[in-house]
Motif scaffolding. Sequence first.
Motif, PDB file in Angstrom:
ATOM      1  N   MET A   1       0.840  -1.207   0.000  1.00 12.54           N
ATOM      2  CA  MET A   1       0.000   0.000   0.000  1.00 12.54           C
ATOM      3  C   MET A   1       0.874   1.257   0.000  1.00 12.54           C
ATOM      4  O   MET A   1       1.850   1.349   0.711  1.00 12.54           O
ATOM      5  N   ASN A   2       0.469   2.194  -0.798  1.00 12.78           N
ATOM      6  CA  ASN A   2       1.174   3.464  -0.815  1.00 12.78           C
ATOM      7  C   ASN A   2       0.402   4.451   0.056  1.00 12.78           C
ATOM      8  O   ASN A   2      -0.595   5.034  -0.351  1.00 12.78           O
ATOM      9  N   LEU A   3       0.880   4.574   1.270  1.00 12.28           N
ATOM     10  CA  LEU A   3       0.172   5.362   2.279  1.00 12.28           C
ATOM     11  C   LEU A   3      -0.096   6.795   1.822  1.00 12.28           C
ATOM     12  O   LEU A   3      -1.209   7.306   1.926  1.00 12.28           O
ATOM     13  N   GLU A   4       0.960   7.416   1.313  1.00  7.71           N
ATOM     14  CA  GLU A   4       0.805   8.817   0.944  1.00  7.71           C
ATOM     15  C   GLU A   4      -0.229   8.995  -0.159  1.00  7.71           C
ATOM     16  O   GLU A   4      -1.057   9.909  -0.122  1.00  7.71           O
ATOM     17  N   LYS A   5      -0.184   8.086  -1.093  1.00  8.25           N
ATOM     18  CA  LYS A   5      -1.129   8.182  -2.204  1.00  8.25           C
ATOM     19  C   LYS A   5      -2.561   7.989  -1.698  1.00  8.25           C
ATOM     20  O   LYS A   5      -3.485   8.693  -2.123  1.00  8.25           O
ATOM     21  N   GLU A   6      -2.741   7.042  -0.785  1.00 11.72           N
ATOM     22  CA  GLU A   6      -4.062   6.798  -0.203  1.00 11.72           C
ATOM     23  C   GLU A   6      -4.601   8.067   0.453  1.00 11.72           C
ATOM     24  O   GLU A   6      -5.762   8.441   0.281  1.00 11.72           O
ATOM     25  N   ILE A   7      -3.730   8.701   1.222  1.00 10.49           N
ATOM     26  CA  ILE A   7      -4.168   9.916   1.910  1.00 10.49           C
ATOM     27  C   ILE A   7      -4.576  10.976   0.888  1.00 10.49           C
ATOM     28  O   ILE A   7      -5.593  11.650   1.036  1.00 10.49           O
ATOM     29  N   ARG A   8      -3.783  11.089  -0.156  1.00  2.00           N
ATOM     30  CA  ARG A   8      -4.096  12.094  -1.176  1.00  2.00           C
ATOM     31  C   ARG A   8      -5.435  11.807  -1.832  1.00  2.00           C
ATOM     32  O   ARG A   8      -6.208  12.729  -2.124  1.00  2.00           O
ATOM     33  N   ILE A   9      -5.710  10.542  -2.061  1.00  2.00           N
ATOM     34  CA  ILE A   9      -6.999  10.186  -2.656  1.00  2.00           C
ATOM     35  C   ILE A   9      -8.136  10.590  -1.719  1.00  2.00           C
ATOM     36  O   ILE A   9      -9.146  11.154  -2.149  1.00  2.00           O
ATOM     37  N   HIS A  10      -7.923  10.357  -0.428  1.00  2.00           N
ATOM     38  CA  HIS A  10      -8.958  10.748   0.522  1.00  2.00           C
ATOM     39  C   HIS A  10      -9.143  12.265   0.578  1.00  2.00           C
ATOM     40  O   HIS A  10     -10.258  12.755   0.734  1.00  2.00           O
TER      41      HIS A  10
END
Length: 593
Positions: A1-10
């Motif tokens: 999982m790409n944490l930073e990318k997930e956060i950006r999507i949220h």
Amino acid sequence: MNLEKEIRIHIKNAFKSIFDTDLDLAQLFLQPTRKEFEGTHTFVVFPFLKVTKMSPEDTAVVVGNFLKSRSGMIKDYNVVSGFLNLEIDTSVWVSCLDDMLKNQYWGQLADNGKKVMIEFSSPNTNKPLHLGHLRNNFLGDAISRIFEAAGYQVKKTNLVNDRGIHICKSMLAYKKWGNEETPKSAELKGDHLAGKYYVLFDKCYKEEIATLISKGVSEDEAKKLAPILLEAQEMLQKWEQKDTEVMTLWKKMNAWVYEGFEITYKSMGIEFDVIYKESETYLLGKGIIEEGLNKNVFYQRKDGSVWIDLKEEGLDEKLLMRSDGTSVYITQDIGTCDFKYDDFCMDQSIYVVGNEQNYHFNVLFSIMKKMERPYGEGLYHLSYGMVDLPSGRMKSREGTIVDADELIDEMFTTAAKHTLELGKIEKLTENESKNLFKMVGLGALKFFLLKVDPKKRILFDPRESIEFQGHTGPFIQYTHARISAILRRASSDGINEVLLPILEIHSREQILLAHLMRFEEVIAQAARDYSPALLAQYVYDLAKGYNGFYQELSIFNEPNDHLVTFRISLSRLTAKVIRRSMNLLGIEVPNRM
RNA sequence: CCGCCCGUAGCACAACCGGAUAGUGCAACGGCCUUCUAAGCCGUAGGUUGCAGGUUCGAAUCCUGCCGGGCGGGCCA
């Protein structure tokens, strides 16, 4: 999982849902939270106030609330003026750690199908390597490893400058005063032996110039008319005519030099995939002259000389072939470009060469682009600054050259001295100790030269030895050795490393994890920017972060079993990333030191 | 004369695409080893980011000019 990318999507979702605005993921970037605030990732809201039509604080709060209630990965948040600091949920941290540990390719980006040729080192065979070459070699080696990690297929090449007037100078001096000396009889490495005669040539040349000047000849004339120089030029002509005697001497001396270089490369830990020799490429390029004339990229002057007009590129008009039909330096470089492409069909070609040749490569690359070569856009000059002494540039005639072999030896000796003083390696065999000294000495030297942005010049003060403490290679190696000790104990204690749920982790652990997660992005960036220094900085920060964690939190005295496991796993991953990062810089790390 | 690069604490280096009080090491000073390696950790002190303008919510970062240093510029490599 790409944490930073997930956060950006949220965050993107938050803007969509609250403000009914579609934002590009690329503009939603996160920065590391400053350590005085809670959280690890910070979102700056200032650029989006036009969209939200709210104050910075309110915007941050609204987005923060959305993330906390809807994303399932944000435990909490805090707002400081326009900065939204995010605290990641513990279970997310644990699963990120798990992912990274299980990913056996962590630190190796997917194959991108591109081929890159990297040329570096490129020594002259008339003298030994010096400190300047070390920077070149370490940079070239590191950037090769980084490109490989970034998903490229890499070919490392060394174009040895084994012919030309400077080689003849050493040869001539040897012929005059060598007395059949050999590396064996002189007890000198072959490259140093050649260097000795190069210096002798220069000495004699200087004397002859002085004599001529005293006879009333102008300095410029004297430099051209000194008998020994004329003799060297004559020798060069004989070489070009393949005169047997000259060729024999040339082959003999070059063989000595190669033997010497091999030892130096080995002690530096550097290898190449292909070695080209200028004696085999110096005639290339003439065919392209005709091609360029036909394409009207080049033009001919009345005297027959061939030129290219690069004024539109902000460069000059540049000579490509003399009026007598002989080629100049750049002509063979033009030819070598095609020669390399025939060999490897690369998409990109990197030249690791000092910044004194910036202009030259601008010209060369402009020419190849105008000639519409398939690799034209992929040409890159990895230009680096000189390594200067406090007195300025290293000068052979003033004897201020810092010799590579001597410096490396000195590093080994210093490493051995430090290590023995600390007395922590009684368990090692003599061989292992010796290996360790080399690892640490070379690590210190490589890190010293690689941590600096390539384009900046480096100041090297021989009176101050290279550090082994603080912002250094050995500091990072030490951190790895320390973690290794932890892992040894964990395994001898039979601790099961399966991660189990935990309620909370310390901010030091969060910061460390957040840093570890940036690894692949740093590799990509180091390749994109052609800068091993970025990786050097990264791995230093990582070691620094780990040592803080190590100092503050106990692993084996921690009562909660799940936390013990977590910390050991975190240590294991840190060791893995340190090792991998350092290897990408061409530096090995020990398990004990 | 022209072109390119660099200028951050005494020294050596950071600062991602413009973001918070410009960070880290060395050197200096003060703490921390009967507990996982003290080549370590924590703290104190140290800055008009070469100078002057401009752009903007915000500049070490972008733009212009200047100063200082380095490198280079038609028959050297």
